[in-house]
Every structure is written in C-alpha cells, then in structure tokens.
Scaffold this motif. Sequence first.
Motif, PDB file in Angstrom:
ATOM      1  N   ARG A 213      -4.202   5.743   4.019  1.00  0.00           N
ATOM      2  CA  ARG A 213      -3.487   4.459   4.052  1.00  0.00           C
ATOM      3  C   ARG A 213      -3.909   3.620   5.259  1.00  0.00           C
ATOM      4  O   ARG A 213      -4.038   2.404   5.152  1.00  0.00           O
ATOM      5  CB  ARG A 213      -1.985   4.703   4.074  1.00  0.00           C
ATOM      6  CG  ARG A 213      -1.437   5.201   2.768  1.00  0.00           C
ATOM      7  CD  ARG A 213       0.037   5.480   2.865  1.00  0.00           C
ATOM      8  NE  ARG A 213       0.561   5.866   1.567  1.00  0.00           N
ATOM      9  CZ  ARG A 213       1.624   6.608   1.397  1.00  0.00           C
ATOM     10  NH1 ARG A 213       2.304   7.060   2.443  1.00  0.00           N
ATOM     11  NH2 ARG A 213       2.043   6.912   0.196  1.00  0.00           N
TER      12      ARG A 213
ATOM     13  N   GLY B 156     -10.298   5.770   2.509  1.00  0.00           N
ATOM     14  CA  GLY B 156      -9.275   4.743   2.343  1.00  0.00           C
ATOM     15  C   GLY B 156      -9.841   3.348   2.545  1.00  0.00           C
ATOM     16  O   GLY B 156      -9.536   2.419   1.792  1.00  0.00           O
TER      17      GLY B 156
ATOM     18  N   ILE C 209      -4.590   6.589  -6.396  1.00  0.00           N
ATOM     19  CA  ILE C 209      -4.266   5.208  -6.057  1.00  0.00           C
ATOM     20  C   ILE C 209      -4.165   4.518  -7.413  1.00  0.00           C
ATOM     21  O   ILE C 209      -5.152   4.466  -8.156  1.00  0.00           O
ATOM     22  CB  ILE C 209      -5.389   4.543  -5.216  1.00  0.00           C
ATOM     23  CG1 ILE C 209      -5.704   5.350  -3.963  1.00  0.00           C
ATOM     24  CG2 ILE C 209      -5.024   3.112  -4.883  1.00  0.00           C
ATOM     25  CD1 ILE C 209      -4.595   5.458  -2.963  1.00  0.00           C
TER      26      ILE C 209
ATOM     27  N   LEU D 145       0.815  -1.206   0.000  1.00  0.00           N
ATOM     28  CA  LEU D 145       0.000   0.000   0.000  1.00  0.00           C
ATOM     29  C   LEU D 145       0.850   1.257   0.000  1.00  0.00           C
ATOM     30  O   LEU D 145       0.444   2.290  -0.532  1.00  0.00           O
ATOM     31  CB  LEU D 145      -0.962   0.000   1.190  1.00  0.00           C
ATOM     32  CG  LEU D 145      -2.066  -1.054   1.108  1.00  0.00           C
ATOM     33  CD1 LEU D 145      -2.885  -1.041   2.375  1.00  0.00           C
ATOM     34  CD2 LEU D 145      -2.941  -0.849  -0.102  1.00  0.00           C
ATOM     35  N   GLN D 146       2.051   1.189   0.573  1.00  0.00           N
ATOM     36  CA  GLN D 146       2.956   2.333   0.509  1.00  0.00           C
ATOM     37  C   GLN D 146       3.384   2.579  -0.938  1.00  0.00           C
ATOM     38  O   GLN D 146       3.508   3.707  -1.374  1.00  0.00           O
ATOM     39  CB  GLN D 146       4.192   2.094   1.380  1.00  0.00           C
ATOM     40  CG  GLN D 146       3.911   2.048   2.856  1.00  0.00           C
ATOM     41  CD  GLN D 146       3.587   3.405   3.433  1.00  0.00           C
ATOM     42  OE1 GLN D 146       3.998   4.423   2.912  1.00  0.00           O
ATOM     43  NE2 GLN D 146       2.829   3.415   4.503  1.00  0.00           N
TER      44      GLN D 146
ATOM     45  N   SER E 171       0.358   4.017  -3.385  1.00  0.00           N
ATOM     46  CA  SER E 171      -0.252   5.319  -3.133  1.00  0.00           C
ATOM     47  C   SER E 171       0.724   6.434  -3.477  1.00  0.00           C
ATOM     48  O   SER E 171       1.893   6.368  -3.162  1.00  0.00           O
ATOM     49  CB  SER E 171      -0.634   5.443  -1.657  1.00  0.00           C
ATOM     50  OG  SER E 171      -1.605   4.497  -1.334  1.00  0.00           O
TER      51      SER E 171
ATOM     52  N   MET F  54      -7.085   2.029   4.352  1.00  0.00           N
ATOM     53  CA  MET F  54      -6.876   0.931   3.402  1.00  0.00           C
ATOM     54  C   MET F  54      -6.384  -0.320   4.123  1.00  0.00           C
ATOM     55  O   MET F  54      -6.842  -1.429   3.852  1.00  0.00           O
ATOM     56  CB  MET F  54      -5.896   1.355   2.305  1.00  0.00           C
ATOM     57  CG  MET F  54      -6.453   2.438   1.396  1.00  0.00           C
ATOM     58  SD  MET F  54      -5.282   2.984   0.134  1.00  0.00           S
ATOM     59  CE  MET F  54      -5.489   1.670  -1.064  1.00  0.00           C
TER      60      MET F  54
ATOM     61  N   ASP G 202      -1.738   9.684   5.021  1.00  0.00           N
ATOM     62  CA  ASP G 202      -1.485   8.655   6.037  1.00  0.00           C
ATOM     63  C   ASP G 202      -2.785   8.087   6.584  1.00  0.00           C
ATOM     64  O   ASP G 202      -2.889   6.875   6.807  1.00  0.00           O
ATOM     65  CB  ASP G 202      -0.631   9.211   7.178  1.00  0.00           C
ATOM     66  CG  ASP G 202       0.813   9.430   6.758  1.00  0.00           C
ATOM     67  OD1 ASP G 202       1.229   8.845   5.744  1.00  0.00           O
ATOM     68  OD2 ASP G 202       1.516  10.194   7.445  1.00  0.00           O
TER      69      ASP G 202
ATOM     70  N   ARG H  60     -10.000   0.539  -0.575  1.00  0.00           N
ATOM     71  CA  ARG H  60      -9.386  -0.793  -0.530  1.00  0.00           C
ATOM     72  C   ARG H  60     -10.451  -1.889  -0.578  1.00  0.00           C
ATOM     73  O   ARG H  60     -10.265  -2.913  -1.227  1.00  0.00           O
ATOM     74  CB  ARG H  60      -8.529  -0.938   0.731  1.00  0.00           C
ATOM     75  CG  ARG H  60      -7.777  -2.231   0.782  1.00  0.00           C
ATOM     76  CD  ARG H  60      -6.711  -2.292  -0.322  1.00  0.00           C
ATOM     77  NE  ARG H  60      -6.143  -3.618  -0.379  1.00  0.00           N
ATOM     78  CZ  ARG H  60      -5.943  -4.297  -1.507  1.00  0.00           C
ATOM     79  NH1 ARG H  60      -6.220  -3.753  -2.665  1.00  0.00           N
ATOM     80  NH2 ARG H  60      -5.451  -5.495  -1.471  1.00  0.00           N
TER      81      ARG H  60
END
Length: 164
Positions: free
Chosen positions: A86, A127, A63, A54-55, A58, A89, A83, A131
């Motif tokens: 994330r 987020g 995304i 995920l880092q 994004s 997510m 952040d 996801r």
Amino acid sequence: MSAATDSATTHYSAAMQAIDSMRPLLRQYRDPHLLALLASVQDHLESGFWLAHLQVLSNIREIPATPYCRRIPLTPTQAYHLDLLRIGMLEAQNSLAPDNQAAPWNALFNARLRFPAGKKRACFEAGFLIRFFQLLQEARHGVPQWSLGKQGITPGVRHYRYPK
C-alpha cells in the motif's frame, strides 16, 4: 466495485469539479495566495481520497479491478507485507501529483531505498508498479484525474507503428 467505493468516487469527482470551477473565479481577484490555497486544498483532497481509496481496494488476495484495469492477484509474500504494498501504491500516486518535481522513476528509485533489500523492498516496488499500471490504464482510456506538472496526461489519437 462496491457501493461505498462508487459513492466515494462520485464525491471525489464532484469535489474535483468544484475546485476546477472555483479556479477561474479566484483568478479574477489576482491574489496568488488564494490560488495557492486552492491548490493546497486540492492536494489534500487527492491525498486523503487515495489513502482511503487504496485501503478499500486492497484485500489479502488481490487488488480488485478498477474501471479500466483488471484485478491483480497478490502473491502470499505480497499479502503478508500488505502495508508495504500500500505504501508503494501511494508513492506511485504521489509521484504523479502536479506539484511533484521528480520523475516517477526517480521517486521509485529514491523511495525504495527506505526499505531493506529483500521481500519488503520487493513488496514496496510491486505496489508502486501496480498503482502505476492502474494509472496508465486510466490515462489510456482518457481519465483526467491525474496530471504531471502542467501537462495533462490524456491520450490523443493513437498512432500504431504497424497496420492492424
């Protein structure tokens, strides 16, 4: 996707296949501690992969697309609170983990209370929904990377209510 992302996904798939191959071998020993240890290893592997993945997926504006989901543009507020997006997510990913006892919507309702009402909470919720949407798209296409409890979430034959 980038070469690094493709490589990470390939290693992740190979690791999950190895774990699935080890499970029948460990059942022969009839030791529940070995199976629990393997489940723990699988859980840590999944969590670690998704944290890193995920880092990578994004960036400030969007995304990026996954194999089964289009790219999702972010609003300026979401980009500013990246952040929190994330974290949402990751919370969605964890809400579908096999050992999670809560339903995903309950996980969302409970986790969102950790953030103050307003833009921060909205970014966390966005987020989570982003996801969750990606995972639904994967399930729709038969990607067996995630499950809910002992029931795998893989689509069967699609039955349409109305004729095409």
